[in-house]
Design a protein around this motif. Structure first.
Motif, PDB file in Angstrom:
ATOM      1  N   UNK A  80      41.591  21.357  29.154  1.00 55.15           N
ATOM      2  CA  UNK A  80      41.125  20.104  28.545  1.00 55.15           C
ATOM      3  C   UNK A  80      39.752  19.716  29.096  1.00 55.15           C
ATOM      4  N   UNK A  81      39.608  19.726  30.429  1.00 58.79           N
ATOM      5  CA  UNK A  81      38.357  19.307  31.049  1.00 58.79           C
ATOM      6  C   UNK A  81      37.241  20.324  30.843  1.00 58.79           C
ATOM      7  N   UNK A  82      37.606  21.606  30.860  1.00 59.33           N
ATOM      8  CA  UNK A  82      36.610  22.655  30.629  1.00 59.33           C
ATOM      9  C   UNK A  82      36.061  22.573  29.206  1.00 59.33           C
ATOM     10  N   UNK A  83      36.968  22.398  28.228  1.00 62.49           N
ATOM     11  CA  UNK A  83      36.531  22.279  26.838  1.00 62.49           C
ATOM     12  C   UNK A  83      35.654  21.047  26.646  1.00 62.49           C
ATOM     13  N   UNK A  84      36.060  19.924  27.278  1.00 64.82           N
ATOM     14  CA  UNK A  84      35.294  18.687  27.134  1.00 64.82           C
ATOM     15  C   UNK A  84      33.912  18.810  27.759  1.00 64.82           C
ATOM     16  N   UNK A  85      33.848  19.376  28.954  1.00 69.85           N
ATOM     17  CA  UNK A  85      32.548  19.463  29.635  1.00 69.85           C
ATOM     18  C   UNK A  85      31.634  20.476  28.948  1.00 69.85           C
ATOM     19  N   UNK A  86      32.223  21.526  28.370  1.00 72.15           N
ATOM     20  CA  UNK A  86      31.416  22.500  27.617  1.00 72.15           C
ATOM     21  C   UNK A  86      30.851  21.856  26.355  1.00 72.15           C
ATOM     22  N   UNK A  88      30.256  18.728  26.010  1.00 68.92           N
ATOM     23  CA  UNK A  88      29.226  17.806  26.469  1.00 68.92           C
ATOM     24  C   UNK A  88      27.912  18.500  26.768  1.00 68.92           C
ATOM     25  N   UNK A  89      27.986  19.689  27.359  1.00 70.59           N
ATOM     26  CA  UNK A  89      26.781  20.475  27.637  1.00 70.59           C
ATOM     27  C   UNK A  89      26.102  20.896  26.335  1.00 70.59           C
ATOM     28  N   UNK A  90      26.903  21.312  25.371  1.00 70.30           N
ATOM     29  CA  UNK A  90      26.348  21.728  24.071  1.00 70.30           C
ATOM     30  C   UNK A  90      25.595  20.587  23.405  1.00 70.30           C
ATOM     31  N   UNK A  95      21.418  20.289  22.509  1.00 73.56           N
ATOM     32  CA  UNK A  95      21.013  19.587  21.298  1.00 73.56           C
ATOM     33  C   UNK A  95      21.921  19.721  20.106  1.00 73.56           C
ATOM     34  N   UNK A  96      23.148  20.181  20.308  1.00 72.13           N
ATOM     35  CA  UNK A  96      24.080  20.275  19.179  1.00 72.13           C
ATOM     36  C   UNK A  96      24.409  18.871  18.672  1.00 72.13           C
ATOM     37  N   UNK A 101      29.711  19.453  18.435  1.00 71.98           N
ATOM     38  CA  UNK A 101      30.150  19.609  19.827  1.00 71.98           C
ATOM     39  C   UNK A 101      31.626  19.249  19.973  1.00 71.98           C
ATOM     40  N   UNK A 102      32.077  18.201  19.266  1.00 67.35           N
ATOM     41  CA  UNK A 102      33.487  17.819  19.310  1.00 67.35           C
ATOM     42  C   UNK A 102      34.365  18.902  18.679  1.00 67.35           C
ATOM     43  N   UNK A 103      33.863  19.487  17.591  1.00 69.07           N
ATOM     44  CA  UNK A 103      34.591  20.598  16.966  1.00 69.07           C
ATOM     45  C   UNK A 103      34.673  21.786  17.915  1.00 69.07           C
ATOM     46  N   UNK A 104      33.595  22.019  18.662  1.00 71.80           N
ATOM     47  CA  UNK A 104      33.575  23.113  19.639  1.00 71.80           C
ATOM     48  C   UNK A 104      34.631  22.901  20.725  1.00 71.80           C
ATOM     49  N   UNK A 105      34.863  21.647  21.098  1.00 72.14           N
ATOM     50  CA  UNK A 105      35.889  21.351  22.108  1.00 72.14           C
ATOM     51  C   UNK A 105      37.257  21.821  21.619  1.00 72.14           C
TER      52      UNK A 105
END
Length: 327
Positions: A80-86, A88-90, A95-96, A101-105
């Protein structure tokens, strides 16, 4: 007296003994805190309980599918946290667009779930070991991706803070409850009314018999872990919407809250038995304990003690119920 016994018997048959006990426990615990503390009896407290229920609720719904198969997923908290932080980085570093970025999570959570499914269903690794390894991988990956820096999602009022309204409006209305109910109903529909759910229950009841009957056990057992991963991704979105700032290398321990909610809600760790509605009841019990304990001057570590005790009682109750059914 006979009429009361008849009503109780009908309730047990309709709702299930463990689920009924969980409902009564939720009411009793909530009433205890409400009576013990005047401050607990407020709208803000109710919102706090719901805020604590969203991400744990999504984690718990997903891991319900896994536990029904007789497995376990220890990685959901760190995934959960890894997907969220990734995500956030995107958005913040690369610049996504926020929606992408939410879909990427969600996708990242699903990929981790697929990884677990392949390791367990295809290669036969014990679920405890496989998901423990994934927990470590996802925890380390979140630090690598973020360069060991916290990531802050767009705040409310910045133009891109619209995602926060999915879980709480500017007027402090807990709209996330609607999202949680919709996801829970969809998950219950999948579990109880589709082929996916039937095969997941069958695998948990007797995996070898299910395989011999011609069911593709690898496919459907793996599907349970993918569902768990996707909902861990959704939990990441809920966490980001609730707290905004995501810290790298965190999330371990949250899976225990989710699993505790599942077990307290009546899902058997032995597999083959469980329900999404029971899981939601269990999650609210955990959330009320988490929010309520400080109101009676008990520190958060008491929650760990009480949660452990509650899980032991719930598991032992499940064992007794199974033994009585066999008799």
């Amino acid at each position: 007296m006979e009429e009361r016994n008849s009503i109780w018997t009908k309730l047990v048959k309709t709702v299930g003994l463990q689920k009924l006990i969980a409902i009564i426990a939720l009411i009793v615990i909530f009433a205890f805190f409400a009576i013990s503390s005047e401050s607990f009896r407020s709208f803000d407290t109710a919102v706090s309980i719901l805020d604590a229920s969203y991400y744990i609720g999504f984690l718990a719904i997903g891991v319900t599918f896994v536990i029904i198969t007789g497995g376990i997923d220890l990685s959901i908290g760190t995934v959960m946290m890894c997907a969220a932080i990734t995500g956030g980085v995107l958005h913040t570093k690369m610049g996504w667009p926020l929606w992408l970025a939410l879909l990427a999570i969600l996708v990242i959570g699903g990929v981790f779930g697929l990884f677990n499914g392949v390791l367990i269903a295809k290669f036969g690794l014990p679920p405890f070991i496989a998901t423990l390894g994934t927990m470590m991988i996802s925890r380390g990956l979140s630090s690598i991706v973020s360069n060991v820096q916290s990531i802050t999602f767009p705040l409310r009022g910045t133009g891109e803070g619209w995602y926060k309204d999915l879980f709480r409006t500017q007027d402090n209305l807990p709209t996330g409850l609607v999202v949680l109910i919709v996801v829970a109903l969809l998950a219950a529909l999948v579990l109880n009314k589709t082929k996916v759910g039937r095969y997941i229950f069958a695998i948990g009841s007797n995996k070898e018999a299910t395989r011999l009957s011609g069911v593709n056990v690898i496919k459907w057992e793996g599907t349970a872990y993918v569902i768990s991963g996707l909902l861990a991704g959704l939990a990441g979105i809920a966490y980001a919407a609730t707290y905004s700032t995501i810290l790298p290398g965190t999330g371990n321990g949250m899976e225990l809250d989710a699993i505790a909610g599942v077990v307290v809600g009546g899902t058997s760790l032995a597999g083959g038995v469980g329900s999404v509605i029971g899981t939601i009841i269990g999650v609210f019990i955990m959330s009320v304990l988490k929010i309520g304990l400080p109101y009676i001057d008990l520190q958060p570590h008491y929650q760990l003690f009480i949660t452990g005790f509650v899980v032991i009682v719930a598991v032992y109750s499940d064992i007794l119920i199974r033994q009585n059914k066999k008799k």
